[in-house]
Design an enzyme around this catalytic site. Structure first.
Site: not given
Length: 606
Positions: A50, A156
């Site tokens: 990212v 998650d």
């Protein structure tokens, strides 16, 4: 990044084929990668790297895949993000086809995990912030669970996947690389062990209630500012085994009964006993009325004083009365008040006391003074020796005060639902004068039955604690949560082997046929091999870690040797210079003597 570029440098046609799956229709904007100006790497997600970037004059986050194996997770996240539109879910702006990457909303506040457990200086936050974060998370997840025609399970949920914006007041869910449709009922164990519901890693079919379990762990984490199951440590399967046997995070001292009830219901072993996310939203919305100030930006400490606050990370001035919830070891032992290593939740503003006093006088039911233990005055950052915390006990008192005369609503609710959340016990408030980082702490609740307290046999800090209250001879409550009585948590031989559950899905043994001895023998052999494999992998990891340490030591030794060699050479050079200067000095001295003798001869002849 070079790997990511190599993996995504294929033709745009192949990238398009990768994205355009036949069984799905994706709704996203195709973005030209040339419009993006990458600035820096900020982290990793369920897949890929990212980076922070600029796109059309605004900050964005781009996520790029690094290898072909991450394509599936990329497809999952692109598909799921293209379906959602909610203020508490990170926004997808579009995707690039060459190189393949997602362009998403950038969260300047970072992850909730970094706010809770990151590097110093950590921000102060109030009980209102903690409750607001959990409410916003539940709202986002409830939206996912209610989507049509196919609802989504995130699978998650954990603080690293919860991002903060607007000064830490707005929470957004991210990282859908492990999300799936509810109809899919996946049986692998993607996610993180500390927040994972037991049915996920046990290999059972699971539903959206696995997100509810994770949410309950997050609620405990933001209140205590401690990492769940951090005391267990070791590989992930140790945490899985403990959760499978009924271990849950310890209960929190002085936590109001409504919050405790909601939290422990989310931890239920039986998914059907957990509340729905929609019910959680209703309860949290109701409770948020007693937690004003959630819209105030987080405050970071400007400086630390030299006396006791320079190393706040190790401050242990506060205590939380917590109990282990390992249900395989039930006893009558009360747990010691364990010091909270992260005591960082700021006190509520002093105006809460005024509101509380006004509500109490109006109701005529309560008459609680503003004692020192329940003070909520704001202290300046330079104050030392003061206790800075948000006492949840007064919040509970306000709940009683404001609802004692409220006409009950029509209808009925299930037991332990938020319909009876106002059944609150007596609150015991303790004081401490040590400076430390701030948290919701000292939350002890009394008035429960004895014999319900269990402790982890390996706990090094167990002692007896009693109360001095005249109305009860029962010990102070440090009650652990336990699953349903029907749950087998005594660690018997028929417990399922857990080592293989940490392996990749394709390496896990298939379920045996109970009627076939050969099948059972093969299954047991595979489980033993999996356990040995995990042992070897752990040893390899430890050896690799030791190798890295030795390499670092070797590098340091080489640097030291180089420094020593350089110093020796410099010393030798200085000695040579000294010798040369000494020789030159002697020569100059002789020349001076010759000149003086010549001058004396001239003066004698004249």
């Amino acid at each position: 990044m070079s790997t990511a570029s190599a993996a995504s440098s294929s033709s745009s046609s192949s990238a398009s084929e990768m994205i355009e799956a036949p069984s799905q229709v994706l709704n996203f904007e195709e973005i030209d990668y040339k419009e993006i100006e990458v600035e820096e790497v900020v982290g990793r997600g369920a897949f890929g790297v990212v980076c922070k970037a600029k796109w059309r004059a605004k900050d964005v986050a781009i996520k790029q895949i690094e290898s072909e194996s991450e394509r599936k997770a990329f497809i999952v996240e692109l598909r799921q993000l293209s379906r959602v539109n909610h203020p508490n879910i990170v926004k997808l702006y579009g995707a690039c086809l060459n190189p393949v990457c997602l362009v998403m909303e950038y969260a300047e506040g970072g992850s909730l995990y970094n706010v809770l457990h990151g590097a110093e200086p950590l921000p102060y936050y109030t009980a209102a912030h903690a409750m607001s974060w959990c409410l916003q998370c539940s709202q986002g997840v409830a939206y996912l669970h209610s989507m049509q025609p196919k609802a989504l399970i995130h699978r998650d949920l954990k603080p690293p996947n919860l991002l903060l914006v607007a000064g830490g007041t707005v929470l957004k869910i991210c990282d859908f690389g492990t999300a799936c449709d509810i109809q899919t009922h996946m049986t692998n164990n993607k996610g993180s062990a500390a927040w994972m519901a037991p049915e996920v890693f046990e290999g059972s079919n699971y539903s959206e209630k696995c997100d509810v379990f994770s949410w309950g762990i997050i609620l405990w984490e933001v209140i205590t500012r401690r990492k769940p199951f951090d005391e267990i440590g070791g590989p992930a399967f140790r945490i899985m085994w403990a959760v499978h046997n009924g271990t849950r995070p310890p209960l929190i001292k002085n936590l109001p009964k409504p919050i405790e009830s909601l939290m422990t219901r989310c931890w239920s072993k039986d998914p059907s006993q957990r509340p729905s996310m929609e019910e959680i939203v209703k309860i949290m919305t109701h409770l948020m009325r007693y937690f004003p100030g959630a819209d105030e930006p987080l405050q970071y400490p400007c400086q630390y004083s030299d006396e006791g606050q320079s190393n706040s990370a190790t401050s242990t001035g506060s205590f939380m009365d917590i109990a282990s919830t390992n249900t395989s070891n039930k006893s009558d032992t009360n747990m010691e008040q364990v010091p909270a290593t992260n005591d960082t939740i700021k006190r509520l503003e002093s105006k809460l006391l005024k509101n509380q006093a006004k509500q109490q006088s109006d109701s005529g039911r309560l008459s609680l003074g503003a004692s020192r233990g329940s003070s909520v005055e704001s202290l300046p950052p330079t104050s030392e020796g003061k206790r800075m915390s948000a006492d949840m006990s007064e919040i509970e008192a306000r709940i009683v005060a404001t609802t004692a005369y409220t006409k009950p609503k029509r209808g009925h609710r299930k037991t332990a639902s938020f319909g009876n959340i106002l059944d609150v016990p007596e609150i015991v408030i303790s004081g401490n004068g040590q400076p430390r980082r701030r948290s919701i702490q000292d939350l002890t609740v009394t008035g429960t039955e004895p014999g319900q307290v269990s402790s982890r046999s390996s706990s090094p800090s167990v002692r007896m604690i009693t109360t001095s209250g005249p109305t009860s001879e029962k010990p102070a409550r440090s009650l652990p949560w336990t699953p349903d009585d029907s749950t087998d948590t005594n660690g018997s031989d028929n417990s399922i082997p857990m080592a293989y559950l940490t392996l990749d899905h394709q390496l896990q043994p298939l379920a045996p046929c109970p009627n076939s001895k050969e099948s059972m023998a093969v299954f047991e052999q595979h489980c033993k091999m999996a356990q040995e494999y995990m042992k070897v992998q752990t040893e390899i990891a430890l050896l690799l870690q030791r190798k890295q340490e030795l390499v670092a030591e070797l590098d340091q030794d080489e640097k030291d040797q180089q420094n020593t060699s350089r110093l020796v050479q410099e010393h030798k050079k200085l000695l040579d210079e000294n010798k040369s200067l000494s020789t030159y000095y002697q020569q100059c001295k002789k020349q001076l003597e010759v000149i003086r003798s010549q001058q004396q001869k001239r003066q004698g002849t004249s």
